[in-house]
Structures are given as structure tokens and as C-alpha cells.
Design a protein around this motif. Structure first.
Motif, PDB file in Angstrom:
ATOM      1  N   THR A 159      21.561  39.277   8.450  1.00 53.22           N
ATOM      2  CA  THR A 159      20.918  39.588   7.181  1.00 53.22           C
ATOM      3  C   THR A 159      19.527  38.972   7.116  1.00 53.22           C
ATOM      4  O   THR A 159      18.606  39.563   6.542  1.00 53.22           O
ATOM      5  N   ALA A 160      19.363  37.790   7.690  1.00 49.52           N
ATOM      6  CA  ALA A 160      18.106  37.063   7.520  1.00 49.52           C
ATOM      7  C   ALA A 160      17.001  37.531   8.460  1.00 49.52           C
ATOM      8  O   ALA A 160      15.825  37.394   8.143  1.00 49.52           O
ATOM      9  N   CYS A 161      17.338  38.086   9.610  1.00 52.10           N
ATOM     10  CA  CYS A 161      16.339  38.395  10.630  1.00 52.10           C
ATOM     11  C   CYS A 161      15.269  39.368  10.108  1.00 52.10           C
ATOM     12  O   CYS A 161      15.592  40.473   9.677  1.00 52.10           O
ATOM     13  N   PRO A 162      13.999  38.959  10.124  1.00 59.64           N
ATOM     14  CA  PRO A 162      12.949  39.826   9.572  1.00 59.64           C
ATOM     15  C   PRO A 162      12.675  41.043  10.453  1.00 59.64           C
ATOM     16  O   PRO A 162      12.196  42.064   9.958  1.00 59.64           O
ATOM     17  N   LYS A 163      12.927  40.947  11.757  1.00 57.76           N
ATOM     18  CA  LYS A 163      12.648  42.065  12.654  1.00 57.76           C
ATOM     19  C   LYS A 163      13.859  42.990  12.818  1.00 57.76           C
ATOM     20  O   LYS A 163      13.797  43.994  13.514  1.00 57.76           O
ATOM     21  N   LYS A 164      14.963  42.616  12.210  1.00 60.97           N
ATOM     22  CA  LYS A 164      16.214  43.388  12.316  1.00 60.97           C
ATOM     23  C   LYS A 164      16.602  43.634  13.784  1.00 60.97           C
ATOM     24  O   LYS A 164      17.045  44.728  14.153  1.00 60.97           O
TER      25      LYS A 164
END
Ligand code: SF4
Ligand code: SF4
Lengths: 359, 115
Positions: free
Chosen positions: B82-87
Motif C-alpha cells: 500500500t505504501a510503495c509510491p512506485k507501485k
């Protein structure tokens, strides 16, 4: 007077899924006194709240118990939501009811199986657990887990349920209901079972109140108390009445739990039918500052979450009073005066969860 | 005893409730929480996943362009995904393979990556 002797019972005993030790003081075959000792699986989860931030602690709260993990997460999140004034969306509260009631069905089926196992009825045990498996599969499809569901989060729930799964839930329940009816007729009518449960471990209404029993233990003694009636999550919008019994013996507790399985099925159907559209989680900002007591009804009884925040991301205090802890005095009461052969079944009738008790 | 005999007879003449593992493997649901995988090509080594992981199972070495996960620590909570900005993180619906020793999986970004 005959000679007294002490028999140690547990922490390792075939009937106990988890470790608890009881020193049984016997006079011939009669138990005259019981000295319990706990602390074999203490993990210090309440202290951990000082090291994990309040968002991370949701994962710890779920791990207090492997059976009601859904409701432990829910109790903790509810407390934080109340401190932070987070209004959870309608869909999320209905989904929480569905998850919680599924937990209740699987926990009660687990208990029925263990109870059959405690009086040596192995085939009944296996057949009960076969039914439980279907509920676990549904839970896995819904939340992604079979033991730790990790579905509730502060502000709502993590995973939505689509229409095909909702209709599958209805189908499975439709299929499961006659099967549970069939198996419960064995518990309620079979002479073998009745012989072991009827009149064993009677807890009167006054004793249940004065010893602070909770959950099915309390309701089987004729007290009408069910925390779901407080109306948390979406329970206020659902139609149900607490199930009570008057006998107060082991059979009454068994009857209450069996009826609660059907009640839970009904509640799930109601929740599925009324499930509103919309988001499944509410956004929030900041840290909790304040304190709250959150109470909810777990399969084993009322659980209390006390949470105190201080405005930082680490909480000051978190306390859980679990149902088994509350039921221990009542257990000691019913054990006094029973036959040694009835000890295993009496321990099981409170549906003990030692991990919960010791946290 | 008659009640249980009926149930026993019924299951005697129906197919087994248990699966014939390993001949027939269990199918997981799309929602099943399994192992975490990283599409290392798009990772920017920001370390947000490391901060969010409640079990401290992740490690990022920015200078070596390495992201690693301790499989035995991971509880498949999904906080990192959920947190990863780059998905670039995904959660598979199969569990990581059993192993005889505690294992850390290292993902190293190839030099010639296209950004
Ligand atoms: S959060 Fe995503 S981009 Fe950042 S280090 Fe972790 S995997 Fe890489
Ligand atoms: S899934 Fe949870 S435990 Fe596993 S690496 Fe991600 S954040 Fe850590």
C-alpha cells in the motif's frame, strides 16, 4: 474423611489445545478444590504498544488470538476510531459484521468439535470440523487469510466484497445450514452426548453474575447480555435477540452456541441483503489523543479494549480484558465438586482461549 | 448413536473431503495473502516500505541498488504494498516456498535499467 491428593492437570494435556495448569485437589474421585496457574504463553503484547506505532499495532492486536483475530483487530480499531472521531463508512461497518459473524460460526464449530473430542467422540469431532472448513474457505476468499484475517483497519476495512462473492456467501450458507442442523441434532439428541453434558457443571444465575461470567457461559445461566446489542458496527441496524438458556449446565452452553451459529448465519444474510454501496474506508489524519473503552461480543464473550493515546503515534496504554480471563472464576466454581472424569469437558465448556487470556 | 451413523454412512459413500495432496494441489483465491514480489526495475529505493513494515523484514541499500526481504519475518500484511509510491511491490496469492533455512531474498537492480 478420605485422604486428599493433588493431581496436576496440564499444561500439557490431550484435551487442552493451549497450556493452562490446574492443581486439582481430590477427595476420592471428587474435585474439592482447584488452583489454577497461568502464564505459559505470556507474550507481553500490551507492553508492545509502546514500541509499535498505533497503526502497526493493529497487526499485533490481531495476533492476540488465532480464533477471534478478526474481532481483536476490530475491537482495537473501534477504540482508536472513537478516540479520533473517525466515522467509518456504512459499507465497512456491514462488512465488519459479516467478518465477525463468520468468525463466530467458525469458532463455535471449532468448539463443538473440541467438545466432542473431549468426551472421546472422534467421528463427531471430524464431521464438525469438516463443516468449519467451508467457512474458513469463505473467509480466505473474502479477506485473504485463514487464521489472521488482517482485514480490519483503522477507518474501515481493507478489502471489498464483490457481488459474485456475496451471492456465493448466500449459497454456501444455504448449503451449510442443513448440514449444521444435522450435526447439531447429534449434540442435542444423542444419548452419548447428553449423558456427558446434562447436569454437568451447573452455574446458577446468581453465581454467573457474581463471578462475572461473560458470553455463552453467562447467557446459558439465564442472563440476557450480549454486547452486540450495544449496536457497534452495523448491529444496530440488524434484527436479532440474544440467545439465552436457563439450565446453566454444560448442555445449556452447548445449546446456546449451536443456536448462535444459526443466529450468525441469519445476521450474515441480513447484512448481505442490506449492504450499502460506497467506500470501504474513511481517511484520517493525526494521532489519537484521549482514551476509550471499546466493548464487543466475541464468540467466547465480551472483550474490552481500553486504549489511551497521548497525541503522539505511540499509545500510552492498551489493555485487553478477554472473555476467557473473565470466565476463569466461573470455571473454578463449576470444577469444585465435579468428578475427575468431568474435568476436561468442564474446562472446554468455557471455550478457553489461553493465548487471549495471557496476551 | 443413530444420528451420527446416518452422517457417517453418508460420508462413507461420498467423495473424500480432504484433497489428495500432492497429486491435487489446492487452488488459492485471488485475495489470498501470499509472498511479496518486487518489480525491481521500477523501484527507486526510497525506503518507504522499510519504514512501514511492522516486522522490520525489509531492507533497502540505496548505493548498491538492492532491496531485500526476509521471508521468515514477513507476515504478508500488505503494508509495504500500500505504501510503495512506485507501485512496484505486489502481493502474490501463493505462499513463498518452504525452505530449510532462514532465507533473505535479495533483488538487485540491473545497471542498464531504463527509467
Ligand atoms: S517503497 Fe517501493 S520504490 Fe520505495 S524502496 Fe520500497 S519498493 Fe522501492
Ligand atoms: S507484507 Fe508486511 S511484513 Fe511483509 S514485507 Fe510487507 S510490510 Fe513487511
Amino acid at each position: 474423611m478420605s485422604e486428599r491428593m493433588i493431581i496436576p492437570f496440564g499444561p500439557q494435556h490431550p484435551v487442552l489445545p493451549e497450556p493452562i495448569h490446574l492443581s486439582l485437589v481430590l477427595e476420592n474421585e471428587k474435585v474439592v478444590d482447584v488452583l489454577p496457574s497461568i502464564g505459559f504463553v505470556h507474550r507481553g503484547l500490551e507492553k508492545l504498544v509502546e514500541k509499535k506505532d498505533f497503526l502497526e499495532y493493529t497487526f499485533v492486536a490481531e495476533r492476540i488470538c488465532g480464533i477471534c483475530s478478526y474481532m481483536h483487530g476490530m475491537g482495537y480499531c473501534q477504540a482508536i476510531e472513537n478516540i479520533m472521531n473517525i466515522e467509518i463508512p456504512g459499507r465497512a461497518s456491514f462488512l465488519r459484521v459479516i467478518g465477525a459473524e463468520f468468525s463466530r460460526i467458525h469458532s463455535h464449530l471449532l468448539w463443538l468439535g473440541l467438545c466432542a473430542d473431549a468426551f472421546g467422540f472422534e467421528s463427531l469431532f471430524m464431521h464438525t470440523w469438516k463443516l468449519r472448513e467451508q467457512i474458513l474457505d469463505l473467509m480466505e476468499e473474502m479477506t485473504g487469510g485463514r487464521v489472521i484475517f488482517s482485514s480490519v483497519k483503522i477507518g474501515g476495512v481493507k478489502k471489498d466484497v464483490d457481488d459474485s462473492l456475496l451471492s456465493k456467501i448466500n449459497d454456501v450458507l444455504l448449503e451449510l445450514e442443513p448440514q449444521v442442523k444435522e450435526i447439531s441434532s447429534v449434540f442435542l439428541e444423542s444419548i452419548t452426548v447428553r449423558h456427558r453434558l446434562e447436569g454437568v457443571g451447573v452455574l446458577t444465575q446468581d453465581e454467573a453474575v457474581s463471578l462475572g461470567a461473560v458470553g455463552p457461559m453467562l447467557r446459558a445461566s439465564g442472563i440476557n447480555q450480549d454486547m452486540r446489542k450495544l449496536g457497534y458496527a452495523a448491529y444496530a441496524e440488524l434484527d436479532f435477540e440474544p440467545i439465552i438458556d436457563t439450565e446453566g449446565d454444560s448442555m445449556a452452553r452447548c445449546r446456546v452456541r449451536i443456536k448462535e451459529i444459526f443466529q450468525s448465519m441469519d445476521l450474515i444474510r441480513q447484512a448481505v441483503a442490506k449492504l450499502p454501496q460506497g467506500p470501504i474506508a474513511a481517511p484520517f489524519k493525526g494521532n489519537p489523543d484521549g482514551e476509550y473503552f471499546s466493548r464487543l461480543e466475541q464468540p467466547r464473550g465480551e472483550v474490552i479494549y481500553y486504549v489511551k493515546g497521548n497525541g503522539t503515534k505511540f499509545l500510552d496504554r492498551m489493555r485487553v480484558r478477554t472473555p476467557t480471563f473473565a470466565n476463569l472464576p466461573a470455571l473454578i466454581k463449576v470444577l469444585k465438586g465435579c468428578d475427575l472424569a468431568d474435568v476436561p469437558i468442564l474446562i472446554l465448556t468455557i471455550d478457553p482461549c489461553i493465548s487471549c487470556t495471557e496476551r | 448413536m443413530s444420528h451420527i451413523s446416518k452422517i457417517i454412512l453418508k460420508s462413507l459413500f461420498s467423495k473424500p473431503s480432504t484433497a489428495m495432496y500432492p497429486i491435487k494441489k489446492r487452488e488459492y483465491y485471488p485475495n489470498t495473502r501470499g509472498a511479496i514480489e518486487n518489480d525491481i526495475k521500477s523501484c527507486i529505493f526510497c525506503g518507504i516500505c522499510v519504514k512501514k513494515c511492522p516486522t522490520k523484514g525489509l531492507e533497502v541499500l540505496r548505493d548498491q541498488k538492492q532491496w531485500s526481504i526476509d521471508r521468515c519475518r514477513c507476515i504478508s500484511c500488505g503494508a509495504c504494498v500500500t505504501a510503495c509510491p512506485k507501485k512496484c511491490l505486489t502481493m502474490e496469492n501463493t505462499y513463498s516456498a518452504p525452505s530449510t533455512e532462514k532465507k533473505v531474498d535479495r533483488y538487485i537492480q540491473p545497471e542498464d535499467k531504463v527509467q
